[in-house]
Write a protein that holds these residues in place. Sequence first.
Motif, short mmCIF file in Angstrom:
data_model
loop_
_atom_site.label_atom_id
_atom_site.label_comp_id
_atom_site.label_asym_id
_atom_site.label_seq_id
_atom_site.Cartn_x
_atom_site.Cartn_y
_atom_site.Cartn_z
N ARG A 1 55.39 99.31 81.89
CA ARG A 1 54.65 98.93 83.10
C ARG A 1 53.16 99.17 82.92
N ARG A 2 52.82 100.30 82.34
CA ARG A 2 51.40 100.62 82.12
C ARG A 2 50.75 99.60 81.18
N MET A 3 51.43 99.23 80.11
CA MET A 3 50.87 98.26 79.17
C MET A 3 50.68 96.90 79.83
N LEU A 4 51.66 96.47 80.62
CA LEU A 4 51.57 95.16 81.27
C LEU A 4 50.50 95.15 82.36
N GLU A 5 50.23 96.29 82.96
CA GLU A 5 49.18 96.39 83.97
C GLU A 5 47.78 96.45 83.35
N GLU A 6 47.64 97.18 82.26
CA GLU A 6 46.32 97.56 81.79
C GLU A 6 45.79 96.77 80.60
N THR A 7 46.65 96.13 79.83
CA THR A 7 46.18 95.42 78.64
C THR A 7 45.59 94.07 79.03
N PRO A 8 44.34 93.79 78.68
CA PRO A 8 43.76 92.48 79.00
C PRO A 8 44.57 91.35 78.36
N VAL A 9 44.61 90.20 79.05
CA VAL A 9 45.33 89.03 78.55
C VAL A 9 44.40 87.82 78.50
N ALA A 10 44.76 86.86 77.67
CA ALA A 10 43.92 85.68 77.48
C ALA A 10 44.03 84.68 78.61
N ALA A 11 45.07 84.78 79.42
CA ALA A 11 45.29 83.82 80.51
C ALA A 11 46.06 84.52 81.62
N PRO A 12 45.92 84.07 82.87
CA PRO A 12 46.69 84.67 83.96
C PRO A 12 48.19 84.58 83.70
N ALA A 13 48.92 85.56 84.21
CA ALA A 13 50.36 85.63 83.96
C ALA A 13 51.03 86.45 85.06
N TYR B 1 60.40 102.45 80.56
CA TYR B 1 59.93 101.59 81.65
C TYR B 1 58.50 101.93 82.05
N ALA B 2 58.18 103.21 82.19
CA ALA B 2 56.84 103.59 82.63
C ALA B 2 55.78 103.13 81.62
N SER B 3 56.06 103.29 80.34
CA SER B 3 55.11 102.85 79.32
C SER B 3 54.94 101.34 79.34
N ALA C 1 65.45 95.34 76.04
CA ALA C 1 65.49 96.45 75.10
C ALA C 1 66.54 97.43 75.60
N PRO C 2 67.75 97.43 75.03
CA PRO C 2 68.81 98.30 75.55
C PRO C 2 68.36 99.77 75.58
N GLY C 3 68.65 100.40 76.72
CA GLY C 3 68.28 101.79 76.89
C GLY C 3 66.82 102.00 77.25
N ARG C 4 66.03 100.91 77.39
CA ARG C 4 64.61 101.04 77.74
C ARG C 4 64.26 100.21 78.97
N PHE C 5 64.27 98.90 78.86
CA PHE C 5 63.87 98.03 79.96
C PHE C 5 64.16 96.59 79.58
N ALA C 6 63.99 95.68 80.55
CA ALA C 6 64.05 94.24 80.32
C ALA C 6 62.84 93.62 81.00
N ALA C 7 62.37 92.49 80.49
CA ALA C 7 61.14 91.90 81.03
C ALA C 7 61.13 90.40 80.82
N GLY D 1 63.81 98.45 84.82
CA GLY D 1 64.10 99.61 84.02
C GLY D 1 65.59 99.92 83.97
N LEU D 2 65.90 101.23 83.99
CA LEU D 2 67.29 101.66 83.87
C LEU D 2 67.90 102.00 85.23
N LYS D 3 67.11 102.60 86.11
CA LYS D 3 67.62 103.00 87.42
C LYS D 3 67.43 101.89 88.44
N ALA D 4 68.20 101.95 89.52
CA ALA D 4 68.16 100.88 90.52
C ALA D 4 66.77 100.69 91.10
N GLY D 5 65.97 101.75 91.21
CA GLY D 5 64.65 101.61 91.80
C GLY D 5 63.55 101.25 90.82
N GLU D 6 63.89 101.08 89.56
CA GLU D 6 62.87 100.77 88.55
C GLU D 6 62.75 99.26 88.40
N GLY D 7 61.81 98.69 89.14
CA GLY D 7 61.57 97.25 89.06
C GLY D 7 60.17 96.96 89.55
#
Length: 334
Positions: free
Chosen positions: A211-223, A207-209, A154-160, A229-235
């Motif tokens: 990360r929070r969604m990927l941490e907190e949203t239940p999933v149907a299978a392990p992943a 990026y922060a949003s 997502a340009p200007g937001r993050f990649a995943a 993110g945008l800055k060098a330390g955002e990973g």
Amino acid sequence: MPAETTGRPLPDIPVIETGADLASASLRVGMGAAEALLADASGPTPPAAIRLADRISRAWLRRTRNPYLAEIDEVARLLGRPGAYFFNVHYEWGCTSGVKPCPRARSARLVRVLDWHTAGLGRHIHAVRVSGNRAGDYVTMSWPGFAGVLQAMAPGRFAAALNQAPMAMPVGAMPLDWAIARWQVWRSEHLPPAHLLRRVMETAADYASARRMLEETPVAAPAIFTLSGLKAGEGAIIERREEMARLYDGAAFAANSWSAPDWQGRVRGLGNDERVAMMRGLKGGIGLDLDWLAPPVLNPTTSLAMVAEAASGRMIARGYEADGPATADLTLEG
């Protein structure tokens, strides 16, 4: 193995522009690729077995009120053949993914290699630019008719990117463990991981949003999710069980095994430790190129290699088949 060194002409990766209806819109443009891919993936499997898998898959999507079911229904209607539903919940691949700064450490870059045994995935890979979403546009490296997201920027937001996680071993025999894992998925009320990643691309503003969604949203299978993110330390590497998460911040790499020994399971893919060690051993930052790609990260099951930099909106990608590069390099700018 750079694409230009094979001595044979290689096709370009098609770029599709769609609205928020990712799966059905991409299929209308790439129907031929989707039909060829389903034919390759189905192989000798009897049509009756595929229809049964479709019925089970659709029943689960309907029971869980999956937000993308209407799109997948339209994909099934357009294809007019069995396989659309099972294709969209299939979850059997290996990967190497990671986050590393660019050479001058000004931004973070997502590094992604997708491995899958199914022939045709590299040959039929598409870049799908998706607009009309609440949080902004994104581009996913995908296949026409596929409703989920395995890797995107997502340009200007993050990649995943999404890696398959180890399988639980309640019995210790592969066929029984696999059957139990599938049964547990069918019992789940949660989103498949690939659908969660799509929801993140559609709705997370930064990026922060994400990360929070990927941490907190239940999933149907392990992943295992990789996020840059945008800055060098955002990973981050985010290891997920259905309702549990472990987060590893900073420059990091993941394959298909858990980082901590107390989370155990049947490891997916081959040479996980070797693949991660090779990526960690790369000196300096990752360039916006694929010159770093070599065995064991590159292997006979590799289907896609890419590097994405969300800060600039730049990305490079290449499709692979068992015999080597299957596409010319695709470079996207912004």
